[in-house]
Scaffold this active site. Structure first.
Site, mmCIF file in Angstrom:
data_model
loop_
_atom_site.group_PDB
_atom_site.id
_atom_site.type_symbol
_atom_site.label_atom_id
_atom_site.label_comp_id
_atom_site.label_asym_id
_atom_site.label_seq_id
_atom_site.Cartn_x
_atom_site.Cartn_y
_atom_site.Cartn_z
ATOM 1 N N TYR A 39 0.817 -1.213 0.000
ATOM 2 C CA TYR A 39 0.000 0.000 0.000
ATOM 3 C C TYR A 39 0.859 1.276 0.000
ATOM 4 O O TYR A 39 0.377 2.343 -0.350
ATOM 5 C CB TYR A 39 -0.942 0.023 1.218
ATOM 6 C CG TYR A 39 -1.996 -1.068 1.207
ATOM 7 C CD1 TYR A 39 -2.125 -1.933 0.115
ATOM 8 C CD2 TYR A 39 -2.860 -1.247 2.271
ATOM 9 C CE1 TYR A 39 -3.084 -2.941 0.098
ATOM 10 C CE2 TYR A 39 -3.818 -2.254 2.262
ATOM 11 C CZ TYR A 39 -3.907 -3.103 1.174
ATOM 12 O OH TYR A 39 -4.863 -4.098 1.166
ATOM 13 N N ASP A 94 -5.138 -7.341 5.649
ATOM 14 C CA ASP A 94 -6.368 -6.640 5.292
ATOM 15 C C ASP A 94 -7.438 -7.665 4.914
ATOM 16 O O ASP A 94 -8.576 -7.646 5.396
ATOM 17 C CB ASP A 94 -6.056 -5.711 4.099
ATOM 18 C CG ASP A 94 -7.148 -4.695 3.852
ATOM 19 O OD1 ASP A 94 -8.140 -4.716 4.601
ATOM 20 O OD2 ASP A 94 -7.009 -3.899 2.912
ATOM 21 N N ASP A 108 -10.699 -9.379 7.466
ATOM 22 C CA ASP A 108 -12.113 -9.279 7.085
ATOM 23 C C ASP A 108 -12.734 -10.669 7.007
ATOM 24 O O ASP A 108 -13.881 -10.869 7.410
ATOM 25 C CB ASP A 108 -12.264 -8.568 5.744
ATOM 26 C CG ASP A 108 -12.480 -7.075 5.931
ATOM 27 O OD1 ASP A 108 -12.112 -6.570 7.012
ATOM 28 O OD2 ASP A 108 -13.012 -6.416 5.017
#
Ligand code: NAD
Length: 368
Positions: free
Chosen positions: A141, A247, A251
């Site tokens: 990122y 990430d 989730d």
């Protein structure tokens, strides 16, 4: 005096944070008078009051605090009125989390609530208690070069996954330490069969593991981990992984539990900035102001704050046991209501947990 910056934000943020504080105070008991809870505007609430999503005075309060207790920000109905970079989700959240490199997300499913999970009851029959430790400030990122250029009559896009030894060491240490407070098992997740960053990751984590002989360290490829989380979620204790993998896996793990309203989180740094604690859900505008929000994520977030910023294991346990007891009694907010459950509003759920914390101390001497 211990100082907590309280940042309720928008939508259901203020409703759930009020309950989190109620329970935090109950857990601290008489000592709560030596804690200062300083509330500051953030999000659309701050834009309306002060003209920016993260006003200077809010930032100053946060920097001068020992920890931040945050609700949620963002109101989709107002999104069109501001460019994306000035919206609260970007302007406020990124500003406060800057430099906090470790994201801790526990996902706990008690065996008696197996039917809340999206997984078959027999797979989660023994419950799930996994803590995902995600590296938050490096990797794909943020790596450079990044961007798009013209190429071959079309475009070429590039993102760079980059990690240094130091970045891996510091996140791995957080994970090993967390494993020591739990079941002493750590699974490091990577893609070391293909990625150079993952090969370095595996080497560094393995080397660091020698400092933690009491923690059983294993390694798993990320694709296999995604599968195992669905097949044998109960096998995991602590998982440590890099930013992008974390990430996605965090989730996935949150779905094992059944409702967003049950999931706390923490972002920790090296101590130069106060740690940041928040429920993982958003502002839930569809139920805001109606007493329908489940405050348990915020309440369990308060338990994390006590455990990770103040090493108050006993108070954190009191809160977690109280939550378990209240759920066992059948009290439920709408998002986790099952047949035979008793529907309660946000405030009543907070009251019940606060009372259960008091009761826990009656059974387990507060002064110990
Ligand atoms: P959301 O988490 O707010 O809601 C998703 C669904 O889950 C909704 O149906 C909501 O009612 C339900 N839900 C969420 N929390 C609940 C709770 N505590 N109790 C009961 N039900 C709950 O996600 P969204 O709808 O995608 O986003 C709404 C707004 O929140 C957006 O503006 C988004 O950008 C923002 N958001 C902020 C954060 C943050 O501040 N950290 C995180 C996620 C989303």
């Amino acid at each position: 005096m211990t100082r907590i910056a309280v940042l309720p934000g928008d939508g259901i943020g203020p409703e759930v944070i009020a309950e989190g504080l109620k329970v935090l105070r109950a857990a601290l008991g008489p000592e709560a008078s030596r804690w200062e809870f300083v509330e500051a505007p953030i999000g659309w609430a701050a834009i309306d009051q002060c003209g920016s999503a993260l006003p200077e005075q809010t930032l100053a309060i946060c920097k001068g605090s020992d920890a931040m207790f945050f609700g949620a920000v963002g109101l989709p109905a107002r999104d069109a009125t501001l460019p994306p970079a000035q919206r609260p989700e970007t302007a406020a959240l990124l500003g406060l989390r800057k430099g906090l490199f470790a994201n801790l997300r526990p996902a706990i499913l008690y065996p008696e609530f197996a039917d809340l999970s999206v997984l078959r009851a027999d797979i989660v029959a023994n419950g799930v208690d996994v803590l995902i430790v995600r590296e938050l400030t490096g990797g794909l990122y943020y790596g450079q070069p990044k961007g798009r250029t013209a190429a071959d009559g079309g475009e070429r896009a590039v993102d760079t996954m980059v990690y240094t030894t130091g970045e891996i060491e510091r996140i791995a240490r957080v994970a090993f330490e967390a494993a020591r407070t739990r079941r002493h098992k750590l699974c490091s997740v990577d893609k070391a069969n293909i990625l150079a960053t993952s090969q370095l990751w595996r080497e560094v984590v393995t080397r660091l593991g020698r400092d933690y002989p009491d923690v059983a360290l294993s390694h798993m490829y990320v694709d296999s981990c995604a599968m195992q989380l669905l097949r044998n979620p109960g096998d995991f204790d602590v998982i440590v992984t890099e930013n992008t993998f974390g990430d996605i896996l965090s989730d996935e793990a949150s779905m094992l539990v059944g409702s967003l309203g049950m999931l706390p989180s923490a972002c920790l740094g090296d101590g130069s900035l106060p740690a940041f604690y928040e429920p993982i859900h958003g502002t839930a505008p569809d139920i805001a102001g109606q007493g329908k929000a489940n405050p348990l994520a915020a309440i369990l977030t308060a338990a994390m704050l006590l455990r990770y910023s103040f090493h108050r294991e006993r108070e954190a346990t009191a809160i977690e046991e109280a939550v378990k007891g209240v759920l066992r009694s059948g009290a439920r907010t709408g998002d986790i209501l099952q047949p035979g459950g008793r529907l309660v509003e946000t405030g009543e759920m907070g009251d019940l947990v606060a009372r259960a914390v008091e009761d826990w101390y009656v059974r387990n001497d507060r002064t110990l």
